[in-house]
Design a protein around this motif. Structure first.
Motif, short mmCIF file in Angstrom:
data_model
loop_
_atom_site.label_atom_id
_atom_site.label_comp_id
_atom_site.label_asym_id
_atom_site.label_seq_id
_atom_site.Cartn_x
_atom_site.Cartn_y
_atom_site.Cartn_z
N ASP A 1 -11.83 15.54 38.82
CA ASP A 1 -10.58 14.79 38.89
C ASP A 1 -9.87 15.09 40.19
N CYS A 2 -8.91 14.23 40.52
CA CYS A 2 -8.06 14.42 41.68
C CYS A 2 -6.72 14.96 41.20
N TYR A 3 -6.37 16.16 41.61
CA TYR A 3 -5.10 16.72 41.18
C TYR A 3 -3.95 16.06 41.92
N PRO A 4 -2.90 15.68 41.22
CA PRO A 4 -1.80 14.93 41.84
C PRO A 4 -0.80 15.80 42.58
N HIS A 5 -1.29 16.51 43.60
CA HIS A 5 -0.40 17.37 44.40
C HIS A 5 -0.59 17.05 45.87
N LEU A 6 0.37 16.40 46.45
CA LEU A 6 0.36 16.13 47.88
C LEU A 6 0.98 17.32 48.60
N GLU A 7 0.30 17.80 49.64
CA GLU A 7 0.78 18.97 50.38
C GLU A 7 0.66 18.70 51.87
N CYS A 8 1.52 19.32 52.64
CA CYS A 8 1.48 19.17 54.10
C CYS A 8 1.27 20.54 54.73
N ASP B 1 1.27 21.63 57.86
CA ASP B 1 2.14 22.10 58.94
C ASP B 1 3.62 21.91 58.63
N ASP B 2 3.93 21.60 57.37
CA ASP B 2 5.31 21.52 56.89
C ASP B 2 6.13 20.47 57.65
N THR B 3 5.48 19.38 58.07
CA THR B 3 6.21 18.33 58.77
C THR B 3 6.49 17.12 57.89
N TRP B 4 6.24 17.27 56.60
CA TRP B 4 6.45 16.17 55.66
C TRP B 4 7.92 16.14 55.27
N SER B 5 8.60 15.10 55.64
CA SER B 5 10.03 14.99 55.41
C SER B 5 10.37 14.95 53.92
N LEU C 1 6.99 8.57 50.28
CA LEU C 1 5.83 9.09 49.56
C LEU C 1 6.23 10.29 48.70
N ARG C 2 7.10 11.15 49.24
CA ARG C 2 7.57 12.28 48.44
C ARG C 2 8.42 11.78 47.26
N THR C 3 9.23 10.74 47.50
CA THR C 3 10.00 10.15 46.41
C THR C 3 9.09 9.65 45.32
N TRP C 4 8.00 8.98 45.72
CA TRP C 4 7.04 8.48 44.74
C TRP C 4 6.43 9.64 43.95
N GLN C 5 6.02 10.70 44.64
CA GLN C 5 5.38 11.81 43.95
C GLN C 5 6.33 12.46 42.95
N THR C 6 7.58 12.66 43.34
CA THR C 6 8.55 13.27 42.44
C THR C 6 8.75 12.42 41.18
N GLU C 7 8.86 11.11 41.37
CA GLU C 7 9.07 10.21 40.24
C GLU C 7 7.81 10.14 39.38
N TYR C 8 6.65 10.16 40.01
CA TYR C 8 5.39 10.13 39.26
C TYR C 8 5.31 11.33 38.32
N HIS C 9 5.62 12.52 38.82
CA HIS C 9 5.55 13.71 37.98
C HIS C 9 6.60 13.67 36.88
N VAL D 1 6.30 2.98 50.70
CA VAL D 1 5.29 4.04 50.80
C VAL D 1 4.16 3.61 51.72
N THR D 2 3.68 2.40 51.53
CA THR D 2 2.56 1.88 52.32
C THR D 2 2.91 1.79 53.80
N LEU D 3 4.12 1.38 54.09
CA LEU D 3 4.54 1.19 55.47
C LEU D 3 4.81 2.51 56.20
N THR D 4 5.24 3.53 55.46
CA THR D 4 5.70 4.76 56.12
C THR D 4 4.79 5.96 55.95
N ALA D 5 3.78 5.87 55.08
CA ALA D 5 2.91 7.02 54.85
C ALA D 5 2.15 7.36 56.12
N GLY D 6 2.27 8.59 56.56
CA GLY D 6 1.62 9.02 57.80
C GLY D 6 0.27 9.65 57.56
N ASP D 7 -0.29 10.18 58.63
CA ASP D 7 -1.61 10.80 58.57
C ASP D 7 -1.52 12.31 58.61
N THR D 8 -0.48 12.90 58.02
CA THR D 8 -0.26 14.34 58.17
C THR D 8 -0.30 15.09 56.84
#
Length: 316
Positions: A189-196, A198-202, A207-215, A303-310
């Motif tokens: 399975d894919c665990y639903p934890h997005l992590e950054c 280098d700690d540059t994830w605002s 995307l963070r808003t989505w993750q918080t609401e998803y959980h 989310v789609t427009l602003t999700a970065g590659d970090t």
């Protein structure tokens, strides 16, 4: 084997009518059953399974099928080209629970032509042309009365069923009972934890808003959506021995220096941002989170427009 001449004739019940109405009734029953499987539910612009409606919260339409096939490719890349972590030697019978498009079952059937491979799902979205040793069954594995004989499989393969089962403890115990002595189970399975890293994830990113609401919403919904802290324990409690846990960090995007991780990240980001975020949101957010369909679509567009590659994503 008895000679056919020695087998007693089947007796006819004189009280049973064989009128044309009986055949019409049979045809009607078959039509009804077929419609219950193939008449998908249309919701929020996507289609969902009709059989055991509501048991599974992800769509089953062509967009979702394409995403699942890309995710299958990600898993193969993670496994170094293999179909699973489990090392198989001459398996005779394999069960793929939650087979989806059937791509894993078909490929493992090609790899082991001497094995019978059965793929099970709620949606009949698998192709009709498959290897002769592969077949698909529409069945709800949440139910206790499986249509397969106990002690009959060498491998049970399960992928991405987090959030799909009412009781993981009972489900895994049924898996244990349906394996032959020495048989194996693999749960991926894919665990639903997005992590950054280098700690540059605002903190205020969409995307963070989505993750918080998803959980938050999956917590309200009540099923087990995060297996990260309990999967090994659950499998052990079901009776399995020599339980091994393999964990892989998967980048979301092509930012990794390592060529293998760069390729994995490219495919993973494509299926996640352009597919999984919506697939995992629409039904959950609208059915259990008090979101309207329009509100979900606005968030997903951002989310789609602003999700970065970090961002890295844990895939265990």
């Amino acid at each position: 084997m008895a000679n056919i001449a020695d087998i007693a004739d089947i007796q006819v019940d004189p009280d049973v009518s064989t009128s044309s109405s009986d055949y019409d009734s049979i045809r009607s029953d078959l039509t009804s059953l077929t419609e219950s499987v193939y008449s998908y539910i249309y919701e929020n612009g996507r289609t969902y399974h009709a059989y055991r409606s509501g048991s599974y919260f992800l769509p089953n339409d062509e967009r979702e099928q394409d995403r699942l096939d890309v995710l299958h490719h990600v898993f193969r890349l993670v496994h170094g080209g293999g179909l699973c972590q489990t090392e198989l030697e001459h398996p005779q019978r394999i069960l793929d629970i939650g087979t989806g498009t059937g791509i894993w079952a078909i490929e493992v059937g090609d790899q082991f032509p001497g094995a019978e491979v059965i793929g099970v799902d709620l949606s009949p979205i698998q192709p009709g042309w498959v290897p002769p040793n592969v077949r698909f069954v529409i069945e709800d594995m949440n139910q206790s009365d499986w249509s397969f004989a106990e002690g009959s499989f060498d491998l049970i393969h399960i992928r991405c069923l987090a959030g799909c089962l009412d009781d993981w403890t009972a489900f895994l115990r049924r898996c244990y009972d349906h394996l032959r002595p020495g048989g194996r189970i693999e749960v991926a399975d894919c665990y639903p934890h997005l992590e950054c890293d280098d700690d540059t994830w605002s903190n205020d990113s969409y995307l963070r808003t989505w993750q918080t609401e998803y959980h938050r919403i999956t917590g309200v919904q009540g099923r087990l959506w995060d297996l990260s802290t309990c999967l090994k324990e659950l499998v052990s409690e079901a009776g399995f021995e020599n339980v091994e846990l393999s964990e892989f960090r998967v980048p979301m995007g092509s930012w990794a220096k390592d060529p293998k991780l760069k390729e994995i990240g490219r495919y993973f980001r494509a299926q996640f941002i352009d597919g999984a975020v919506e697939s995992y949101s629409l039904a959950l957010f609208t059915r259990f989170g008090n979101w309207t369909s329009a509100e979900v679509q606005v968030l997903l567009a951002r989310v789609t427009l602003t999700a970065g590659d970090t961002i890295t994503f844990r895939n265990d």
